[in-house]
Design a protein around this motif. Structure first.
Motif, short mmCIF file in Angstrom:
data_model
loop_
_atom_site.label_atom_id
_atom_site.label_comp_id
_atom_site.label_asym_id
_atom_site.label_seq_id
_atom_site.Cartn_x
_atom_site.Cartn_y
_atom_site.Cartn_z
N TRP A 1 0.89 -1.31 0.07
CA TRP A 1 0.07 -0.01 0.01
C TRP A 1 0.96 1.19 -0.01
CZ3 TRP A 1 -4.60 -1.10 -1.18
CH2 TRP A 1 -5.24 -2.48 -0.78
N LEU A 2 0.40 2.24 -0.72
CA LEU A 2 1.28 3.52 -0.84
C LEU A 2 0.62 4.57 0.00
CD1 LEU A 2 2.22 3.17 -4.59
CD2 LEU A 2 3.61 2.36 -2.65
N GLU A 3 -0.26 4.31 0.76
CA GLU A 3 -1.06 5.31 1.63
C GLU A 3 -0.94 4.79 3.01
OE1 GLU A 3 -2.61 7.56 -0.09
OE2 GLU A 3 -2.93 6.71 -2.29
N GLU A 4 -1.17 5.99 3.95
CA GLU A 4 -1.20 5.76 5.10
C GLU A 4 -2.75 5.57 5.48
OE1 GLU A 4 1.24 5.63 7.64
OE2 GLU A 4 2.68 5.49 5.92
N PHE A 5 -2.95 4.73 6.43
CA PHE A 5 -4.52 4.45 6.82
C PHE A 5 -4.83 4.39 8.19
CE2 PHE A 5 -3.54 1.82 2.82
CZ PHE A 5 -4.30 2.46 2.15
N ASP A 6 -5.94 5.11 8.69
CA ASP A 6 -6.49 5.07 10.10
C ASP A 6 -7.05 3.58 10.25
OD1 ASP A 6 -9.06 5.39 9.10
OD2 ASP A 6 -8.95 7.29 9.69
N GLN A 7 -7.62 3.39 11.57
CA GLN A 7 -8.34 2.09 11.80
C GLN A 7 -9.55 1.86 11.08
OE1 GLN A 7 -8.53 1.31 15.88
NE2 GLN A 7 -7.06 -0.63 15.52
N HIS A 8 -10.21 2.93 10.91
CA HIS A 8 -11.26 2.94 10.10
C HIS A 8 -11.21 2.62 8.52
CE1 HIS A 8 -15.40 3.57 8.22
NE2 HIS A 8 -14.90 4.57 7.60
N ASP A 9 -10.16 3.19 7.95
CA ASP A 9 -9.67 2.71 6.71
C ASP A 9 -9.26 1.19 6.65
OD1 ASP A 9 -10.38 5.39 5.73
OD2 ASP A 9 -8.51 6.10 5.94
N GLN A 10 -8.44 0.94 7.32
CA GLN A 10 -7.86 -0.52 7.67
C GLN A 10 -9.04 -1.50 7.28
OE1 GLN A 10 -4.69 -0.84 7.42
NE2 GLN A 10 -4.59 -2.84 7.10
N LYS A 11 -10.00 -1.35 8.07
CA LYS A 11 -11.12 -2.33 8.10
C LYS A 11 -11.94 -2.25 6.76
CE LYS A 11 -11.96 -2.21 13.11
NZ LYS A 11 -13.05 -2.02 14.10
N GLU A 12 -11.90 -1.18 6.10
CA GLU A 12 -12.44 -1.02 4.68
C GLU A 12 -11.78 -1.85 3.81
OE1 GLU A 12 -13.82 2.36 1.60
OE2 GLU A 12 -14.25 2.73 3.71
N LEU A 13 -10.48 -1.48 3.80
CA LEU A 13 -9.40 -2.07 2.91
C LEU A 13 -9.56 -3.52 3.14
CD1 LEU A 13 -6.26 0.24 2.96
CD2 LEU A 13 -7.88 -0.18 1.20
N GLU A 14 -9.34 -4.08 4.09
CA GLU A 14 -9.33 -5.55 4.27
C GLU A 14 -10.66 -6.11 3.51
OE1 GLU A 14 -9.39 -6.15 8.39
OE2 GLU A 14 -7.28 -5.62 8.75
N ALA A 15 -11.57 -5.46 3.84
CA ALA A 15 -12.96 -6.14 3.00
C ALA A 15 -12.76 -5.84 1.43
CB ALA A 15 -14.04 -5.05 3.38
N GLU A 16 -12.17 -4.79 0.96
CA GLU A 16 -12.07 -4.60 -0.52
C GLU A 16 -10.77 -5.14 -1.21
OE1 GLU A 16 -14.20 -3.19 -2.55
OE2 GLU A 16 -15.62 -3.22 -0.85
N THR A 17 -9.72 -5.77 -0.44
CA THR A 17 -8.39 -6.13 -0.99
C THR A 17 -8.67 -7.48 -1.98
OG1 THR A 17 -7.32 -5.37 0.97
CG2 THR A 17 -6.30 -7.22 -0.55
N GLU A 18 -9.75 -8.23 -1.90
CA GLU A 18 -10.15 -9.25 -2.82
C GLU A 18 -10.40 -8.40 -4.02
OE1 GLU A 18 -12.80 -13.06 -3.30
OE2 GLU A 18 -12.26 -12.43 -1.20
N ASN A 19 -11.27 -7.72 -3.89
CA ASN A 19 -11.67 -7.14 -5.29
C ASN A 19 -10.70 -6.36 -5.88
OD1 ASN A 19 -13.83 -6.29 -7.04
ND2 ASN A 19 -13.73 -4.11 -6.08
N TYR A 20 -9.63 -5.74 -5.46
CA TYR A 20 -8.57 -4.94 -5.77
C TYR A 20 -7.59 -5.93 -6.56
CZ TYR A 20 -9.77 -0.65 -3.22
OH TYR A 20 -10.45 0.30 -2.56
N ILE A 21 -7.44 -7.07 -5.95
CA ILE A 21 -6.73 -7.88 -6.42
C ILE A 21 -7.34 -8.57 -7.77
CG2 ILE A 21 -5.62 -10.10 -6.23
CD1 ILE A 21 -5.19 -9.68 -3.17
N LYS A 22 -8.67 -8.85 -7.78
CA LYS A 22 -9.12 -9.35 -8.84
C LYS A 22 -9.24 -8.37 -9.85
CE LYS A 22 -13.73 -10.95 -10.38
NZ LYS A 22 -15.05 -9.97 -10.55
N GLU A 23 -9.61 -6.95 -9.82
CA GLU A 23 -9.29 -6.06 -10.84
C GLU A 23 -8.04 -5.92 -11.38
OE1 GLU A 23 -10.52 -2.31 -9.35
OE2 GLU A 23 -12.83 -2.86 -9.12
N ALA A 24 -6.98 -5.96 -10.55
CA ALA A 24 -5.51 -5.97 -10.87
C ALA A 24 -5.10 -7.14 -12.04
CB ALA A 24 -4.64 -5.68 -9.96
N THR A 25 -5.54 -7.95 -11.63
CA THR A 25 -5.53 -9.56 -12.49
C THR A 25 -6.29 -9.47 -13.74
OG1 THR A 25 -5.23 -10.88 -10.46
CG2 THR A 25 -5.70 -11.84 -12.33
N GLU A 26 -7.37 -8.95 -13.70
CA GLU A 26 -8.35 -8.71 -15.04
C GLU A 26 -7.54 -7.75 -15.81
OE1 GLU A 26 -12.10 -7.80 -13.47
OE2 GLU A 26 -12.66 -9.52 -12.94
#
Length: 76
Positions: free
Chosen positions: A39-64
């Motif tokens: 990650w090239l960003e700094e995240f607070d705890q609220h952002d961290q939870k959201e990222l964990e939920a979205e990470t799989e989608n980001y990986i899928k988009e990058a692979t596609e």
């Protein structure tokens, strides 16, 4: 300068790695060889939870994106 949402990256020091760079928030680089994300960003705890939920989608988009780009190279 405006960048596309995804870019491909290559480096001769990592000959088997394929990097996809996500240029929009949250910015990250993924190594498709092992799905490691930097990650090239700094995240607070609220952002961290959201990222964990979205990470799989980001990986899928990058692979596609990578698959689409390779298909375009093969078609040329």
């Amino acid at each position: 300068m405006e960048f596309p949402k995804y870019l491909l990256g290559d480096n001769s020091d990592y000959p088997t790695a394929i990097f996809v760079i996500h240029t929009e928030f949250p910015r990250f680089i993924i190594n498709l060889e092992n799905d490691e994300v930097e990650w090239l960003e700094e995240f607070d705890q609220h952002d961290q939870k959201e990222l964990e939920a979205e990470t799989e989608n980001y990986i899928k988009e990058a692979t596609e994106f990578y698959d689409r780009e390779i298909e375009r190279y093969e078609d040329d």
